[in-house]
Design a protein around this motif. Structure first.
Motif, PDB file in Angstrom:
ATOM      1  N   THR A  51      51.462  43.849 -85.234  1.00 35.51           N
ATOM      2  CA  THR A  51      52.313  44.540 -86.158  1.00 35.51           C
ATOM      3  C   THR A  51      51.796  45.937 -86.163  1.00 35.51           C
ATOM      4  OG1 THR A  51      52.337  42.779 -87.810  1.00 35.51           O
ATOM      5  CG2 THR A  51      52.792  44.726 -88.623  1.00 35.51           C
ATOM      6  N   VAL A  52      52.854  46.840 -86.229  1.00 38.33           N
ATOM      7  CA  VAL A  52      52.360  48.244 -86.233  1.00 38.33           C
ATOM      8  C   VAL A  52      52.831  48.855 -87.562  1.00 38.33           C
ATOM      9  CG1 VAL A  52      52.993  50.510 -84.956  1.00 38.33           C
ATOM     10  CG2 VAL A  52      52.440  48.331 -83.605  1.00 38.33           C
ATOM     11  N   ILE A  53      52.209  49.399 -88.276  1.00 40.00           N
ATOM     12  CA  ILE A  53      52.655  50.116 -89.566  1.00 40.00           C
ATOM     13  C   ILE A  53      52.153  51.412 -89.494  1.00 40.00           C
ATOM     14  CG2 ILE A  53      52.572  47.735 -90.659  1.00 40.00           C
ATOM     15  CD1 ILE A  53      49.807  48.671 -91.816  1.00 40.00           C
ATOM     16  N   PRO A  54      52.536  52.129 -90.348  1.00 40.33           N
ATOM     17  CA  PRO A  54      52.228  53.592 -90.606  1.00 40.33           C
ATOM     18  C   PRO A  54      50.675  53.443 -91.320  1.00 40.33           C
ATOM     19  CG  PRO A  54      53.890  52.984 -92.578  1.00 40.33           C
ATOM     20  CD  PRO A  54      53.750  51.850 -91.506  1.00 40.33           C
ATOM     21  N   ASP A  55      50.315  54.758 -91.371  1.00 45.00           N
ATOM     22  CA  ASP A  55      48.811  54.768 -92.004  1.00 45.00           C
ATOM     23  C   ASP A  55      49.045  54.862 -93.458  1.00 45.00           C
ATOM     24  OD1 ASP A  55      46.832  55.223 -89.916  1.00 45.00           O
ATOM     25  OD2 ASP A  55      48.329  56.836 -89.476  1.00 45.00           O
ATOM     26  N   GLY A  80      38.697  57.086 -89.286  1.00 47.19           N
ATOM     27  CA  GLY A  80      38.021  58.192 -89.129  1.00 47.19           C
ATOM     28  C   GLY A  80      38.212  58.814 -90.589  1.00 47.19           C
ATOM     29  N   ILE A  81      37.984  60.152 -90.530  1.00 49.23           N
ATOM     30  CA  ILE A  81      37.787  60.920 -91.802  1.00 49.23           C
ATOM     31  C   ILE A  81      39.039  61.772 -92.306  1.00 49.23           C
ATOM     32  CG2 ILE A  81      35.372  60.816 -91.827  1.00 49.23           C
ATOM     33  CD1 ILE A  81      35.088  63.804 -90.918  1.00 49.23           C
ATOM     34  N   GLY A  82      40.147  61.601 -91.428  1.00 49.34           N
ATOM     35  CA  GLY A  82      41.157  62.349 -91.810  1.00 49.34           C
ATOM     36  C   GLY A  82      42.067  62.053 -92.943  1.00 49.34           C
ATOM     37  N   PRO A 136      38.546  52.131 -84.522  1.00 50.64           N
ATOM     38  CA  PRO A 136      39.262  53.320 -84.428  1.00 50.64           C
ATOM     39  C   PRO A 136      40.575  53.157 -83.461  1.00 50.64           C
ATOM     40  CG  PRO A 136      37.043  53.555 -83.704  1.00 50.64           C
ATOM     41  CD  PRO A 136      37.281  51.984 -83.911  1.00 50.64           C
ATOM     42  N   GLY A 137      41.490  54.048 -83.498  1.00 50.47           N
ATOM     43  CA  GLY A 137      42.637  53.745 -82.871  1.00 50.47           C
ATOM     44  C   GLY A 137      42.966  54.192 -81.308  1.00 50.47           C
ATOM     45  N   SER A 138      41.875  54.908 -80.971  1.00 43.55           N
ATOM     46  CA  SER A 138      41.740  55.551 -79.247  1.00 43.55           C
ATOM     47  C   SER A 138      41.664  54.167 -78.730  1.00 43.55           C
ATOM     48  CB  SER A 138      40.945  56.337 -79.131  1.00 43.55           C
ATOM     49  OG  SER A 138      39.797  55.929 -78.846  1.00 43.55           O
TER      50      SER A 138
END
Length: 166
Positions: A51-55, A80-82, A136-138
């Motif tokens: 599944t791909v969802i928004p943050d 992360g810290i964003g 993490p996303g990378s």
């Protein structure tokens, strides 16, 4: 207790841009490959949902309500810290047990080469009998995290289900 006949796995990518189609999800497929290989190496059967969802905290919480019907959840993105990085903040309060050691080890191992890796707030643990990891996303970070996670995955499931394989 016995292990599930078929492991139900859910890989969740949190990304505003991938969700809106700005670019394709690249990290989720990397997680899937590692999970398939690790579960197959253990000789277990599996079903993997992606599944791909928004943050978005509400969207993630809605999916995590299905945790009792899932054996393994791995998220990618949002650690992360964003201002939109909410994954650990949503997951941590839901944990029955946190497994801090694996994430600490990964941060230290890769943080010695790349200090930016130390900024990850990734968490691991269980929600009932569901094992959950937040990555993490990378793509590079996903490779690093999954390379370490799969080393303990089989043993972790045996422990979770109270099966003595020592």
């Amino acid at each position: 207790m016995t292990l599930p006949e078929v492991f139900k796995v859910h890989v969740i990518t949190l990304s505003d841009r991938a969700h809106s189609g700005v670019y394709s999800d690249l990290s989720g497929p990397v997680v899937v490959k590692y999970v398939k290989d690790a579960i197959a190496d253990a000789g277990w059967k599996y079903e993997i949902k992606t599944t791909v969802i928004p943050d978005d905290a509400v969207a993630l919480q809605a999916i995590l309500k299905e945790a009792p019907m899932t054996d393994l959840i791995i998220t990618t993105g949002g650690t992360g810290i964003g201002p939109r990085d909410i994954t650990p903040d949503v997951v941590r309060p839901l944990l029955t047990r946190e497994i801090p050691g694996i994430m600490e080890q990964i941060r230290v191992k890769y943080g010695t080469k790349n200090p930016k890796a130390l900024l990850s707030r990734a968490v691991a643990g269980t929600i009932g009998n569901t094992l959950i990891y937040t990555l993490p996303g990378s793509v590079k970070a996903v490779h690093e995290y999954m390379a370490e996670i799969v080393k303990t995955m089989e043993h972790t499931f045996y422990m979770l289900y109270g099966i003595d394989k020592h």
